[in-house]
Scaffold this active site. Structure first.
Site, PDB file in Angstrom:
ATOM      1  N   GLY A  61       0.830  -1.189   0.000  1.00 17.64           N
ATOM      2  CA  GLY A  61       0.000   0.000   0.000  1.00 17.64           C
ATOM      3  C   GLY A  61       0.870   1.246   0.000  1.00 17.64           C
ATOM      4  O   GLY A  61       1.994   1.250   0.499  1.00 17.64           O
ATOM      5  N   SER A  64       4.016   6.351   3.855  1.00 19.09           N
ATOM      6  CA  SER A  64       5.329   6.398   4.499  1.00 19.09           C
ATOM      7  C   SER A  64       5.714   5.042   5.076  1.00 19.09           C
ATOM      8  O   SER A  64       6.877   4.622   4.996  1.00 19.09           O
ATOM      9  CB  SER A  64       5.322   7.463   5.598  1.00 19.09           C
ATOM     10  OG  SER A  64       5.028   8.738   5.061  1.00 19.09           O
ATOM     11  N   GLU A  88      -0.341  -1.600  -7.300  1.00 19.34           N
ATOM     12  CA  GLU A  88      -1.134  -0.489  -7.810  1.00 19.34           C
ATOM     13  C   GLU A  88      -0.299   0.749  -8.095  1.00 19.34           C
ATOM     14  O   GLU A  88      -0.555   1.472  -9.051  1.00 19.34           O
ATOM     15  CB  GLU A  88      -2.155  -0.128  -6.720  1.00 19.34           C
ATOM     16  CG  GLU A  88      -3.549  -0.021  -7.197  1.00 19.34           C
ATOM     17  CD  GLU A  88      -4.453   0.429  -6.076  1.00 19.34           C
ATOM     18  OE1 GLU A  88      -5.555   0.862  -6.420  1.00 19.34           O
ATOM     19  OE2 GLU A  88      -4.088   0.385  -4.899  1.00 19.34           O
ATOM     20  N   GLY A 182      -7.065   0.336  -3.446  1.00 19.77           N
ATOM     21  CA  GLY A 182      -7.133  -1.008  -4.006  1.00 19.77           C
ATOM     22  C   GLY A 182      -6.869  -2.097  -2.991  1.00 19.77           C
ATOM     23  O   GLY A 182      -6.700  -3.262  -3.360  1.00 19.77           O
TER      24      GLY A 182
END
Length: 274
Positions: A61, A64, A88, A182
Site C-alpha cells: 500500500g 510512508s 497499484e 485497491g
C-alpha cells in the site's frame, strides 16, 4: 460487431506540468520495527512455502510506512529468488529497490512519488522503463491476475479488532480519513494477505488493536497475518478465539493487553466465539 464503435487513437496529449508530489515522512522507530518483523516473517515464509520457490511477488500500500517496508525488503535474505512488484502504485521505495538491483520488475497503474522521486524518474526515465510497466487498473487490480500470480499483499489500516476485522478508512467509525484504494482487491485475492500497522496511535493514547472495529472495510476472511512493532500474528487456520489470543499476545501494546484480555475473558464467559 454491429453493437460497438471502434475508435483508433490518433493523438497523444503531453502535459505541461507535473503531478502534485507526495510528501512522505521519515520512518519512525515503530515503522522500522514493523519492517523488521515483516522481513523476518517473509524470510521464513519463502523458505517454508513452495509457492515462492522461484520468486516473491509482492504488493505494498502507498504511504510512508510502505516506503519503510520496502526498504526492509531490500535487506531481506530471499535466497536466489526474484523479487517482483505487482501492485497499484510506484512510489519512492520501489525506485530505491530498482536502483539497488533488488527488484526484478515492477508493474503498477499509477505513480505516487515525492518531488525528489519525480526528479529521479524523469532524469532517467528510459532506464526505469526497462523494468517498470504501467497497466490499466483492471489489470493491475484484476482479481484473477492477483490470484494467478500468487501475490503477497501488504497493506496498512487504522485499526484491527480481536477477530480480524479491519477498519482502513473511518476514524471512530465516522470521520473519513482516506479511501479504501485497491487494498480490498489485493487483500481478498492475494495468496497471502498481510496487514501492517503500529499497535497504537496518538502518541500511545489509543490502541489500534481493539475489541471491535466501528467500521469494517476488510472482514476476518480477507487477512491472513497481522504485523505490528510488537510482533507477528499468523492467523491462518485459527478459530476466532485463537485469533483473538494471538493478536493480544503478539501484536497489542503492553499498555492495552490486560484490558483486551479482560474483554476476552468476559466474552468467553458468555459462551460465544465472537
Amino acid at each position: 460487431r454491429d453493437q460497438f464503435l471502434r475508435v483508433e487513437p490518433h493523438a497523444v496529449v503531453e502535459p505541461d506540468r507535473r503531478d502534485r508530489p507526495y510528501e512522505f515522512r521519515e520512518p519512525t522507530a515503530d515503522d522500522r520495527a514493523i519492517a523488521d518483523n515483516l522481513r523476518g516473517f517473509l524470510e521464513t515464509e519463502v523458505e517454508r512455502s513452495p509457492l515462492f520457490a522461484d520468486s516473491l511477488r509482492i504488493q505494498f500500500g502507498v504511504g510512508s510506512l510502505g516506503n519503510a517496508l520496502m526498504a526492509a525488503l531490500g535487506e531481506a535474505d530471499l535466497g536466489d529468488r526474484d523479487l517482483i512488484y505487482f501492485g497499484e502504485v510506484i512510489q519512492d521505495g520501489l525506485l530505491d529497490l530498482l536502483d539497488e538491483g533488488e527488484l526484478t520488475a515492477a508493474s503498477a497503474t499509477s505513480l505516487a512519488l515525492s518531488a525528489e522521486g519525480q526528479d529521479r524518474l524523469f532524469d532517467e526515465v528510459e532506464r526505469y522503463a526497462e523494468d517498470v510497466v504501467l497497466r490499466p487498473a483492471d489489470l493491475s487490480n484484476g482479481p484473477s491476475l492477483i490470484d494467478r500470480f500468487g501475490v503477497v499483499a501488504v497493506n496498512s489500516a487504522l485499526e484491527v479488532d480481536l477477530f480480524g476485522h479491519v477498519n482502513s478508512t473511518h476514524v471512530g467509525g465516522t470521520d473519513v480519513l482516506n479511501g479504501i484504494g485497491g487494498s480490498a482487491d489485493f487483500n481478498r485475492n492475494a495468496a497471502l494477505s498481510v496487514l501492517a500497522l503500529p499497535s497504537t496511535a496518538k502518541g500511545g493514547d489509543v490502541s489500534r488493536i481493539v475489541p471491535m472495529v466501528p467500521h469494517v472495510d476488510h472482514t476476518e476472511h480477507d487477512v491472513d497475518v497481522i504485523v505490528t512493532e510488537r510482533g507477528v500474528a499468523d492467523l491462518r487456520g485459527n478459530d476466532p478465539r485463537e485469533t483473538a489470543s494471538a493478536l493480544v499476545d503478539a501484536c497489542a501494546h503492553p499498555d492495552y493487553a490486560d484490558d483486551l484480555r479482560t474483554y476476552l475473558d468476559e466474552a468467553r464467559r458468555q459462551g460465544g466465539h465472537v
